[in-house]
Design a protein around this motif. Structure first.
Motif, PDB file in Angstrom:
ATOM      1  N   CYS A 270     -17.652  15.951  -3.501  1.00  0.00           N
ATOM      2  CA  CYS A 270     -18.669  16.313  -2.506  1.00  0.00           C
ATOM      3  C   CYS A 270     -19.331  15.059  -1.947  1.00  0.00           C
ATOM      4  CB  CYS A 270     -19.742  17.206  -3.121  1.00  0.00           C
ATOM      5  SG  CYS A 270     -19.157  18.877  -3.352  1.00  0.00           S
ATOM      6  N   ARG A 271     -19.647  14.157  -2.883  1.00  0.00           N
ATOM      7  CA  ARG A 271     -20.344  12.934  -2.452  1.00  0.00           C
ATOM      8  C   ARG A 271     -19.476  12.181  -1.455  1.00  0.00           C
ATOM      9  NH1 ARG A 271     -22.667  10.101  -7.437  1.00  0.00           N
ATOM     10  NH2 ARG A 271     -23.983  11.948  -7.488  1.00  0.00           N
ATOM     11  N   ARG A 272     -18.176  12.072  -1.782  1.00  0.00           N
ATOM     12  CA  ARG A 272     -17.228  11.376  -0.912  1.00  0.00           C
ATOM     13  C   ARG A 272     -17.252  12.014   0.476  1.00  0.00           C
ATOM     14  NH1 ARG A 272     -12.431  10.014  -4.431  1.00  0.00           N
ATOM     15  NH2 ARG A 272     -13.169   8.187  -5.545  1.00  0.00           N
ATOM     16  N   ARG A 273     -17.127  13.363   0.469  1.00  0.00           N
ATOM     17  CA  ARG A 273     -17.019  14.073   1.746  1.00  0.00           C
ATOM     18  C   ARG A 273     -18.288  13.869   2.577  1.00  0.00           C
ATOM     19  NH1 ARG A 273     -15.399  20.129   1.340  1.00  0.00           N
ATOM     20  NH2 ARG A 273     -13.419  19.169   0.843  1.00  0.00           N
ATOM     21  N   ARG A 274     -19.470  13.983   1.838  1.00  0.00           N
ATOM     22  CA  ARG A 274     -20.739  13.832   2.546  1.00  0.00           C
ATOM     23  C   ARG A 274     -20.805  12.452   3.191  1.00  0.00           C
ATOM     24  NH1 ARG A 274     -25.195  14.703  -1.317  1.00  0.00           N
ATOM     25  NH2 ARG A 274     -24.222  16.682  -1.761  1.00  0.00           N
ATOM     26  N   ASN A 275     -20.401  11.431   2.381  1.00  0.00           N
ATOM     27  CA  ASN A 275     -20.414  10.061   2.896  1.00  0.00           C
ATOM     28  C   ASN A 275     -19.523   9.954   4.123  1.00  0.00           C
ATOM     29  OD1 ASN A 275     -22.147   9.335   0.941  1.00  0.00           O
ATOM     30  ND2 ASN A 275     -20.595   8.384  -0.407  1.00  0.00           N
ATOM     31  N   ALA A 276     -18.357  10.606   4.003  1.00  0.00           N
ATOM     32  CA  ALA A 276     -17.414  10.561   5.111  1.00  0.00           C
ATOM     33  C   ALA A 276     -18.039  11.193   6.348  1.00  0.00           C
ATOM     34  CB  ALA A 276     -16.135  11.309   4.735  1.00  0.00           C
ATOM     35  N   ARG A 278     -21.210  11.547   7.026  1.00  0.00           N
ATOM     36  CA  ARG A 278     -22.339  10.769   7.530  1.00  0.00           C
ATOM     37  C   ARG A 278     -21.827   9.626   8.399  1.00  0.00           C
ATOM     38  NH1 ARG A 278     -25.852   9.550   2.744  1.00  0.00           N
ATOM     39  NH2 ARG A 278     -26.186  11.770   2.706  1.00  0.00           N
ATOM     40  N   SER A 279     -20.755   8.995   7.916  1.00  0.00           N
ATOM     41  CA  SER A 279     -20.235   7.845   8.661  1.00  0.00           C
ATOM     42  C   SER A 279     -19.530   8.308   9.934  1.00  0.00           C
ATOM     43  CB  SER A 279     -19.285   7.008   7.791  1.00  0.00           C
ATOM     44  OG  SER A 279     -18.254   7.851   7.309  1.00  0.00           O
ATOM     45  N   GLY A 280     -18.971   9.503   9.916  1.00  0.00           N
ATOM     46  CA  GLY A 280     -18.264  10.031  11.072  1.00  0.00           C
ATOM     47  C   GLY A 280     -19.195  10.785  12.003  1.00  0.00           C
ATOM     48  N   LYS A 281     -18.874  12.104  12.272  1.00  0.00           N
ATOM     49  CA  LYS A 281     -19.675  12.892  13.208  1.00  0.00           C
ATOM     50  C   LYS A 281     -20.925  13.386  12.499  1.00  0.00           C
ATOM     51  CE  LYS A 281     -15.136  14.758  14.005  1.00  0.00           C
ATOM     52  NZ  LYS A 281     -14.349  15.940  13.647  1.00  0.00           N
ATOM     53  N   GLU A 282     -22.013  12.703  12.719  1.00  0.00           N
ATOM     54  CA  GLU A 282     -23.250  13.066  12.076  1.00  0.00           C
ATOM     55  C   GLU A 282     -23.853  14.275  12.779  1.00  0.00           C
ATOM     56  OE1 GLU A 282     -26.552  10.443   9.745  1.00  0.00           O
ATOM     57  OE2 GLU A 282     -25.447   9.567  11.419  1.00  0.00           O
ATOM     58  N   GLY A 283     -24.422  15.171  11.973  1.00  0.00           N
ATOM     59  CA  GLY A 283     -25.143  16.312  12.570  1.00  0.00           C
ATOM     60  C   GLY A 283     -24.254  17.485  12.895  1.00  0.00           C
ATOM     61  N   VAL A 284     -22.975  17.386  12.724  1.00  0.00           N
ATOM     62  CA  VAL A 284     -22.110  18.544  12.965  1.00  0.00           C
ATOM     63  C   VAL A 284     -22.304  19.555  11.815  1.00  0.00           C
ATOM     64  CG1 VAL A 284     -19.726  19.346  13.170  1.00  0.00           C
ATOM     65  CG2 VAL A 284     -20.424  17.177  14.182  1.00  0.00           C
ATOM     66  N   PRO A 285     -22.601  20.814  12.145  1.00  0.00           N
ATOM     67  CA  PRO A 285     -22.855  21.806  11.092  1.00  0.00           C
ATOM     68  C   PRO A 285     -21.608  22.028  10.250  1.00  0.00           C
ATOM     69  CG  PRO A 285     -23.310  22.706  13.291  1.00  0.00           C
ATOM     70  CD  PRO A 285     -22.684  21.368  13.481  1.00  0.00           C
ATOM     71  N   LEU A 286     -21.867  22.332   8.980  1.00  0.00           N
ATOM     72  CA  LEU A 286     -20.789  22.531   8.007  1.00  0.00           C
ATOM     73  C   LEU A 286     -19.816  23.622   8.453  1.00  0.00           C
ATOM     74  CD1 LEU A 286     -22.196  22.283   4.406  1.00  0.00           C
ATOM     75  CD2 LEU A 286     -20.175  21.168   5.360  1.00  0.00           C
ATOM     76  N   ARG A 287     -20.349  24.574   9.162  1.00  0.00           N
ATOM     77  CA  ARG A 287     -19.629  25.782   9.549  1.00  0.00           C
ATOM     78  C   ARG A 287     -18.332  25.432  10.283  1.00  0.00           C
ATOM     79  NH1 ARG A 287     -22.449  27.721  14.104  1.00  0.00           N
ATOM     80  NH2 ARG A 287     -24.417  27.416  13.092  1.00  0.00           N
ATOM     81  N   SER A 288     -18.364  24.287  11.019  1.00  0.00           N
ATOM     82  CA  SER A 288     -17.196  23.940  11.800  1.00  0.00           C
ATOM     83  C   SER A 288     -16.094  23.321  10.941  1.00  0.00           C
ATOM     84  CB  SER A 288     -17.590  22.963  12.910  1.00  0.00           C
ATOM     85  OG  SER A 288     -17.994  21.754  12.310  1.00  0.00           O
TER      86      SER A 288
END
Ligand SMILES: *[C@@H]1O[C@H](CO)[C@@H](O)[C@H](O)[C@H]1NC(C)=O
Ligand SMILES: *[C@@H]1O[C@H](CO)[C@@H](O)[C@H](O)[C@H]1NC(C)=O
Length: 289
Positions: A270-276, A278-288
């Motif tokens: 999870c941490r990895r994904r979150r970091n990914a 954050r560094s990528g498309k910030e603010g995109v809702p999880l739903r997508s």
């Protein structure tokens, strides 16, 4: 003088009231009888009066029990007074003056009981029993102890219900496998009850309840109180016996380790994904995702 006039008026006009004029009538007169221990009970507790019990076989002379004359109690033990167990008895509870107080009355307010026949009506209490499983485990025997009664024989020995009912006493066993709710019943004329292959599977644990059964009685008085439930030992070992405590402890430890590892892996992922994220498309809702 006043009293005489009152009494006369009473008998003339208020006949029924008059009888219960001075002392309250006994209420709730009832029999409580287990294994031929027979009490007559009633209400209420007396204050400035007393009770006397008279009993008789229906149609015969009334008798008194010496312990229940001008008593302040609200029960009378008639176990040893009702000598003819098969006779139909009835009793009266009279409200009388206190012991030692005289009264010019000859009639006292009284309440009659229901009819009572010890042999037919006494409740048979719960029997005790022992379980024995045969060596080859194909037969289970229940040894029932016939409950003692409150009655004594000529040798002053306490009589059992078998002494009283003889052949009319049977026992009803209700039983089933310890692991299931299914129930079977068996009636036995003897106090030694044998259950064989047609009743029980060999090596299986069964649980039993026993109660007296007197088929000659009225339907609602045939069965006695249920015994405590008791179970026979079975073959099936518990998980602990089968594997030993060490193996089970290891097994549990293993499960805990697996869970801990699983949680660890999830957290790291999870941490990895979150970091990914954050560094990528910030603010995109999880739903997508
Ligand atoms: C008689 O029994 C009833 C019911 O149990 C009870 O409510 C009542 O108080 C009893 N009567 C007396 C005088 O105690
Ligand atoms: C008994 O006591 C009650 C109340 O305490 C009283 O009303 C009644 O008259 C008394 N009866 C007798 C016979 O003394």
């Amino acid at each position: 003088m006043e009293r005489v006039i009152f009494t006369t008026l009473c008998s003339a006009f208020f006949f029924t009231n008059c009888v219960s004029g001075d002392y309250p009538k006994a209420q709730n007169v009832s029999w409580l009888s287990i294994n031929f221990k027979t009490l007559l009970m009633w209400d209420p507790k007396p204050s400035n009066y007393s009770y006397t019990v008279e009993y008789s076989v229906i149609g015969q002379n009334r008798k008194k029990n010496q312990h229940c004359i001008r008593t302040m109690e609200t029960e009378c033990d008639l176990s040893n007074s009702l000598v003819d167990l098969k006779a139909i008895y009835s009793a009266d509870v009279l409200s009388e003056p206190l012991r030692g107080v005289n009264s010019d009355r000859t009639e006292f307010p009284h309440t009659s009981s229901e009819r009572f026949t010890p042999y037919e009506d006494t409740l048979i209490g719960r029997p005790e029993f022992k379980i024995e499983v045969s060596k080859d485990k194909r037969k289970i025997t229940l040894y029932v102890e016939d409950p003692l009664t409150a009655l004594f024989n000529e040798q002053n020995q306490q009589r059992t219900i078998r002494d009283v009912f003889a052949d009319e006493l049977q026992y009803k066993v209700t039983f089933g496998k310890a692991t299931s709710t299914g129930k079977k019943t068996k009636i036995s004329a003897s106090s030694e009850i044998e259950l064989d292959r047609s009743d029980v599977d060999p090596g299986v644990s069964y649980c039993f309840n026993v109660q007296a059964y007197i088929p000659s009685r009225r339907t609602d008085k045939q069965l006695g109180e249920l015994s405590q439930r008791q179970c026979s030992p079975g073959d099936d070992k518990s998980v602990f016996e089968e594997y030993g405590i060490g193996v089970i402890a290891t097994f549990i430890l293993l499960i805990i380790i697996i869970i801990v590892v699983a949680i660890g892996v999830t957290v790291v992922c999870c941490r990895r994904r979150r970091n990914a994220n954050r560094s990528g498309k910030e603010g995109v809702p999880l739903r997508s995702v």
